[in-house]
Structures are given as C-alpha cells and as structure tokens.
Design a protein around this motif. Structure first.
Motif, PDB file in Angstrom:
ATOM      1  N   TYR A  29       8.798  -0.048  10.018  1.00 22.58           N
ATOM      2  CA  TYR A  29       7.985  -0.730  10.930  1.00 22.58           C
ATOM      3  C   TYR A  29       8.817  -1.593  11.744  1.00 22.58           C
ATOM      4  O   TYR A  29       8.199  -2.574  12.675  1.00 22.58           O
ATOM      5  CB  TYR A  29       6.706  -1.306  10.479  1.00 22.58           C
ATOM      6  CG  TYR A  29       6.092  -0.533   9.553  1.00 22.58           C
ATOM      7  CD1 TYR A  29       5.079   0.456  10.167  1.00 22.58           C
ATOM      8  CD2 TYR A  29       6.026  -0.475   8.259  1.00 22.58           C
ATOM      9  CE1 TYR A  29       4.607   1.618   9.401  1.00 22.58           C
ATOM     10  CE2 TYR A  29       5.496   0.478   7.344  1.00 22.58           C
ATOM     11  CZ  TYR A  29       4.413   1.276   8.167  1.00 22.58           C
ATOM     12  OH  TYR A  29       3.929   2.270   7.180  1.00 22.58           O
ATOM     13  N   ASN A  36       0.865  -1.235  -0.029  1.00 21.18           N
ATOM     14  CA  ASN A  36      -0.057   0.020  -0.068  1.00 21.18           C
ATOM     15  C   ASN A  36       0.982   1.255  -0.145  1.00 21.18           C
ATOM     16  O   ASN A  36       1.754   1.525   0.770  1.00 21.18           O
ATOM     17  CB  ASN A  36      -0.725  -0.182   1.412  1.00 21.18           C
ATOM     18  CG  ASN A  36      -1.941   1.204   1.323  1.00 21.18           C
ATOM     19  OD1 ASN A  36      -1.669   2.013   0.519  1.00 21.18           O
ATOM     20  ND2 ASN A  36      -2.970   0.895   2.003  1.00 21.18           N
ATOM     21  N   LEU A  90       1.970  -7.713  13.157  1.00 22.14           N
ATOM     22  CA  LEU A  90       0.717  -6.629  12.969  1.00 22.14           C
ATOM     23  C   LEU A  90       1.109  -5.432  12.617  1.00 22.14           C
ATOM     24  O   LEU A  90       0.484  -4.694  11.958  1.00 22.14           O
ATOM     25  CB  LEU A  90       0.310  -7.030  14.604  1.00 22.14           C
ATOM     26  CG  LEU A  90      -1.191  -6.112  14.809  1.00 22.14           C
ATOM     27  CD1 LEU A  90      -2.258  -7.054  13.993  1.00 22.14           C
ATOM     28  CD2 LEU A  90      -1.671  -6.180  16.167  1.00 22.14           C
ATOM     29  N   LYS A  91       2.148  -4.864  13.196  1.00 23.83           N
ATOM     30  CA  LYS A  91       2.824  -3.617  13.046  1.00 23.83           C
ATOM     31  C   LYS A  91       2.946  -3.238  11.355  1.00 23.83           C
ATOM     32  O   LYS A  91       2.763  -2.305  10.807  1.00 23.83           O
ATOM     33  CB  LYS A  91       3.983  -3.046  13.812  1.00 23.83           C
ATOM     34  CG  LYS A  91       3.884  -3.074  15.264  1.00 23.83           C
ATOM     35  CD  LYS A  91       3.487  -2.064  15.726  1.00 23.83           C
ATOM     36  CE  LYS A  91       3.545  -1.949  17.382  1.00 23.83           C
ATOM     37  NZ  LYS A  91       2.894  -0.813  18.188  1.00 23.83           N
ATOM     38  N   ASN A  92       3.552  -4.405  10.863  1.00 28.27           N
ATOM     39  CA  ASN A  92       4.129  -4.436   9.452  1.00 28.27           C
ATOM     40  C   ASN A  92       3.075  -4.411   8.408  1.00 28.27           C
ATOM     41  O   ASN A  92       3.216  -3.820   7.386  1.00 28.27           O
ATOM     42  CB  ASN A  92       5.261  -5.330   9.301  1.00 28.27           C
ATOM     43  CG  ASN A  92       6.058  -5.229   8.155  1.00 28.27           C
ATOM     44  OD1 ASN A  92       6.513  -3.784   7.865  1.00 28.27           O
ATOM     45  ND2 ASN A  92       6.757  -6.023   7.425  1.00 28.27           N
ATOM     46  N   ILE A  93       2.297  -5.565   8.754  1.00 24.81           N
ATOM     47  CA  ILE A  93       1.005  -5.922   7.684  1.00 24.81           C
ATOM     48  C   ILE A  93      -0.230  -5.856   8.120  1.00 24.81           C
ATOM     49  O   ILE A  93      -1.188  -6.369   7.642  1.00 24.81           O
ATOM     50  CB  ILE A  93       1.348  -7.212   6.849  1.00 24.81           C
ATOM     51  CG1 ILE A  93       1.861  -8.129   7.879  1.00 24.81           C
ATOM     52  CG2 ILE A  93       2.703  -6.996   5.910  1.00 24.81           C
ATOM     53  CD1 ILE A  93       2.179  -9.708   6.979  1.00 24.81           C
ATOM     54  N   ASN A  94      -0.417  -5.335   9.390  1.00 24.04           N
ATOM     55  CA  ASN A  94      -1.765  -5.056  10.134  1.00 24.04           C
ATOM     56  C   ASN A  94      -2.617  -6.461  10.105  1.00 24.04           C
ATOM     57  O   ASN A  94      -3.914  -6.413   9.894  1.00 24.04           O
ATOM     58  CB  ASN A  94      -2.282  -4.120   9.085  1.00 24.04           C
ATOM     59  CG  ASN A  94      -3.293  -3.137   9.580  1.00 24.04           C
ATOM     60  OD1 ASN A  94      -3.382  -3.164  10.825  1.00 24.04           O
ATOM     61  ND2 ASN A  94      -4.197  -2.571   8.859  1.00 24.04           N
ATOM     62  N   LYS A  95      -1.882  -7.652  10.203  1.00 22.57           N
ATOM     63  CA  LYS A  95      -2.660  -8.694  10.490  1.00 22.57           C
ATOM     64  C   LYS A  95      -2.063  -9.628  11.501  1.00 22.57           C
ATOM     65  O   LYS A  95      -0.622  -9.652  11.718  1.00 22.57           O
ATOM     66  CB  LYS A  95      -2.579  -9.618   9.140  1.00 22.57           C
ATOM     67  CG  LYS A  95      -3.694  -8.942   8.211  1.00 22.57           C
ATOM     68  CD  LYS A  95      -3.783 -10.118   6.956  1.00 22.57           C
ATOM     69  CE  LYS A  95      -4.826  -9.171   5.900  1.00 22.57           C
ATOM     70  NZ  LYS A  95      -4.251  -7.741   5.732  1.00 22.57           N
ATOM     71  N   SER A  96      -2.589 -10.558  12.171  1.00 21.84           N
ATOM     72  CA  SER A  96      -2.049 -11.441  12.980  1.00 21.84           C
ATOM     73  C   SER A  96      -1.437 -12.777  12.236  1.00 21.84           C
ATOM     74  O   SER A  96      -1.753 -12.615  10.781  1.00 21.84           O
ATOM     75  CB  SER A  96      -3.129 -12.186  13.924  1.00 21.84           C
ATOM     76  OG  SER A  96      -4.006 -12.864  12.791  1.00 21.84           O
ATOM     77  N   THR A 128      -2.662 -13.792   8.460  1.00 22.55           N
ATOM     78  CA  THR A 128      -1.821 -13.797   7.359  1.00 22.55           C
ATOM     79  C   THR A 128      -1.567 -14.881   6.426  1.00 22.55           C
ATOM     80  O   THR A 128      -1.511 -14.841   5.096  1.00 22.55           O
ATOM     81  CB  THR A 128      -0.463 -13.208   7.554  1.00 22.55           C
ATOM     82  OG1 THR A 128      -0.329 -12.319   8.595  1.00 22.55           O
ATOM     83  CG2 THR A 128       0.653 -12.986   6.476  1.00 22.55           C
ATOM     84  N   TRP A 180       1.637   3.275   3.150  1.00 20.32           N
ATOM     85  CA  TRP A 180       2.640   2.734   3.941  1.00 20.32           C
ATOM     86  C   TRP A 180       3.951   2.976   3.571  1.00 20.32           C
ATOM     87  O   TRP A 180       4.746   3.112   4.358  1.00 20.32           O
ATOM     88  CB  TRP A 180       1.969   1.139   4.133  1.00 20.32           C
ATOM     89  CG  TRP A 180       0.996   0.712   4.954  1.00 20.32           C
ATOM     90  CD1 TRP A 180      -0.160   1.343   4.725  1.00 20.32           C
ATOM     91  CD2 TRP A 180       0.873   0.059   6.215  1.00 20.32           C
ATOM     92  NE1 TRP A 180      -1.265   0.818   5.607  1.00 20.32           N
ATOM     93  CE2 TRP A 180      -0.516   0.024   6.505  1.00 20.32           C
ATOM     94  CE3 TRP A 180       1.795  -0.619   7.108  1.00 20.32           C
ATOM     95  CZ2 TRP A 180      -0.973  -0.576   7.616  1.00 20.32           C
ATOM     96  CZ3 TRP A 180       1.399  -1.392   8.125  1.00 20.32           C
ATOM     97  CH2 TRP A 180       0.004  -1.519   8.540  1.00 20.32           C
ATOM     98  N   THR A 189       3.812  -9.622  17.098  1.00 21.73           N
ATOM     99  CA  THR A 189       3.674  -7.856  17.068  1.00 21.73           C
ATOM    100  C   THR A 189       4.158  -7.196  16.055  1.00 21.73           C
ATOM    101  O   THR A 189       3.562  -6.189  15.347  1.00 21.73           O
ATOM    102  CB  THR A 189       4.256  -7.448  18.457  1.00 21.73           C
ATOM    103  OG1 THR A 189       4.061  -8.216  19.586  1.00 21.73           O
ATOM    104  CG2 THR A 189       3.922  -5.939  18.605  1.00 21.73           C
TER     105      THR A 189
END
Ligand code: HMG
Ligand code: MG
Length: 301
Positions: free
Chosen positions: A243, A53, A111-117, A121, A56, A108
């Motif tokens: 990130y 994105n 999540l911070k890097n690609i916005n998913k658990s 993913t 980002w 963590t």
C-alpha cells in the motif's frame, strides 16, 4: 573512526515485510523450512508473519499454520504484525513472543494501509496493546511514513511525534520508525532523531529503512552516530509495502551485516547462514534478490 557500539541487534523481517509484497505464494512448508534456517542464524528476533486480513495480504494467509509449525529456538523472539483484536487472537493461538502494532504518521497512507483515519486507529491499537501486554507479550509500535508519504509528500517530525506519543502512552515497549518508501536522506534522519531521542530512550528505538533509492546504509550510519543500536532488516533485501506504491524492499540483512561486521560491530549473526537462507528463498521465488553483498558472494555482482 566513529564511536561505534559494540553490539547491534537486527530484527529479521523478511518472512513478514519481505514476503507480503510478493505475488508468488511461498508454500507453508517452504516458509517453515526457511524460518527454521533463520532461527539458527544467530538472529535474536524474527517477525515471522502477519495476522492481517488475508484478503489484503494473501501471501501471508497461512500465518497461523506457520506460527504453529516453526521450530522455536529459545534464543529467538518470534513476533508478528497485528492490526486489531482479531489479529491478536489469531496470533496468540499461533504463538508469539511479541506483537507488532502499526500505523502511519500520514493520514492518507494510514487510510490506504489499514482503512482507518489516524484518530480512528488509536482506540483499536490501544485495546490491542493493553491486551497483548496482559498476556505478557512484548509490543513494538511501528510508525510508517516517518519521513515521506507516497501520497502526502514530506512528513514533519511533529506529526511523527504526535503518533509516537500516543503509542508510548498506550504502553508499547519499543518503537520502529519506518522509512516506508525508502526516500530519506541522512539529514532527514538527523532531524527526526533530534526530535525523538530527547523524549524516548534510544535503546527502545528501532530504525526500519526500505532501500528504494540506495540510501539505507547511509541512513544506518547516521543512526549509529546517534547511538541507535537496533535495526529491522530483510534477508536479501526482499520486501515492500503493497500500500506504498513504488517502495522497494527493506535494507538487506546481508548488506547490513557486511557493514557492521566490517566496522567490527558484533551482531551474533553468522553471515554464511544468512547467505544460505537468502539463496533458499531466492530459488523458491525464482528471481534474484536485490542485496549486493549476496550477488557478490554468489559471483553475480
Ligand atoms: P477492514 O476491512 O477495514 O476491517 O480491514 P473490518 O474490521 O471492517 O473487517 C472487514 C473484514 O475483515 C471482516 O471479515 C473481518 O473479519 C476481516 P468479513 O466479515 O467481511 O468476512 N478482518 C480480519 N480477518 C483476519 N485477520 C484480521 C482481520 N481484521 C478484520 N486481523 C485491516 C482492516 C487493518 C484488517 C486491513 O486493512 C488490513 O488487513 N490491512 C493490512 C495491510 C497490511 O498488511 N499492510 C502491510 C503491512 S504495514 C507495512 O508494511 C509497513 C511496515 O513495514 C513499516 C514501514 O515500512 O513503514 C510495518
Ligand atoms: Mg516496512
């Protein structure tokens, strides 16, 4: 004398990992000219951009145009970072030989890097890997934070193996193990490789060291001792993950070439062409790149 391999393959990740962390926007014309220089350096693979994105990673918002405009050398494999099906669609339109999917061994950082658990993913990457393979593309699976996470601290090899096993089951052709924050020391590399090389052919393992604390060359030596012959490097030492706070660039292609060529290991890469391309991008960024070999050659070491 170590039992060194005769040939080591470097993947140049400067145009992706290098530029993604830069605040300055390098114009598309300059990116294309720079990647064209790299294409003629003898390097066998270039990760030329990232189809994530653009909100980002604004520095690489022109990935599609770059992919369409670079002059492709048939001896080079052109790959790009692809997070999901939208990214794959764009990457296929721009032209890729290889898709690099990525996730983290740490919950963590993922999540911070690609916005998913991590579990959220898996289905996304499974679909991308299968679709890319159907298009005849080679797929590399990056696993980040394989040693330490900036948020969770030490990551156990078992945690890495769980993620790796999934990516391997989905059909990745090779895996790139990321020391995202450049914190590992050789004993950590040994521990991880001990766990992995009995289960996955070492020819398919790529080591991706960031050089935050100056340990990357030591870690590459350790990996060479394990028979690893593939490394990701970034021209001049440019780079970092936005990130992963505090992470410096990848180990410099220049420094790794100095090491490998000094050991008598072939890479097919011409040092002078890498120097020229380093100076080109250094001038465009208007700041000194961290590679010590580059500084030595420039007379500023
Ligand atoms: P998200 O916001 O959770 O995605 O991002 P979403 O599916 O909810 O969609 C939200 C919006 O994003 C939508 O647009 C989508 O169309 C758009 P809207 O409707 O709001 O206008 N979108 C996209 N646009 C363009 N291309 C796409 C795309 N996907 C969704 N591919 C996403 C999820 C993964 C996309 C996001 O979190 C992201 O882009 N993350 C990238 C972070 C990144 O690039 N980090 C650095 C690279 S990893 C790294 O450096 C480590 C490595 O080097 C190894 C190491 O060192 O360890 C590889
Ligand atoms: Mg990286």
């Amino acid at each position: 004398m170590g039992n060194w391999p005769g040939f080591v393959q470097l993947k140049e990740v400067g145009p992706r990992d290098g530029l993604q962390n830069e605040k300055a926007f390098i114009s598309t014309d300059d990116k294309v000219a720079w990647i064209d220089m790299l294409s003629n350096s003898g390097v066998q693979e270039i990760e030329y951009s990232s189809f994530v994105n653009p909100k980002w990673i604004p520095a690489l918002k022109d990935a599609k145009e770059v992919g369409k405009r670079i002059t492709r050398n048939p001896a080079v494999r052109y790959s790009a970072l692809v997070p999901n099906m939208k990214g794959l669609e764009n990457a296929l339109e721009a032209g890729i030989d290889g898709a690099s999917v990525f996730m983290s061994a740490s919950e963590t950082h993922n999540l911070k890097n690609i916005n998913k658990s991590i579990s959220g993913t898996y289905p996304v990457l499974k679909e991308v890997i299968e679709a890319a393979k159907q298009e005849g593309k080679r797929v590399t699976g990056y696993v980040s934070t394989v040693f330490d996470c900036p948020y969770e601290g030490r990551i156990a090899p078992d945690q890495v193996m769980r993620v790796l096993n999934q990516l391997i089951a989905y059909g990745v052709d090779d895996i790139s193990l990321g020391d995202t924050i450049g914190s590992a020391v050789p004993s950590q590399v040994e521990m991880l490789l001990d766990a992995i090389i009995t289960r996955f052919p070492k020819e398919k393992i790529i080591m991706h060291f960031h050089d935050t604390r100056g340990m990357a060359i030591a870690n590459i030596m350790t990996s060479l001792n394990y028979g690893i012959t593939r490394f990701d490097t970034s021209i001049g030492g440019l780079g970092g993950c936005p990130y992963a706070p505090g992470a410096a660039g990848n180990v410099a292609t220049n420094d790794v070439l100095y090491l490998l060529h000094g050991l008598g290991i072939k890479t097919g890469i011409q040092d002078k062409k890498i120097q020229d391309a380093s100076i080109f991008i250094q001038n465009k960024l208007g700041k000194k790149l961290p590679s010590r070999s580059l500084a030595y050659v420039e007379g500023t070491a």
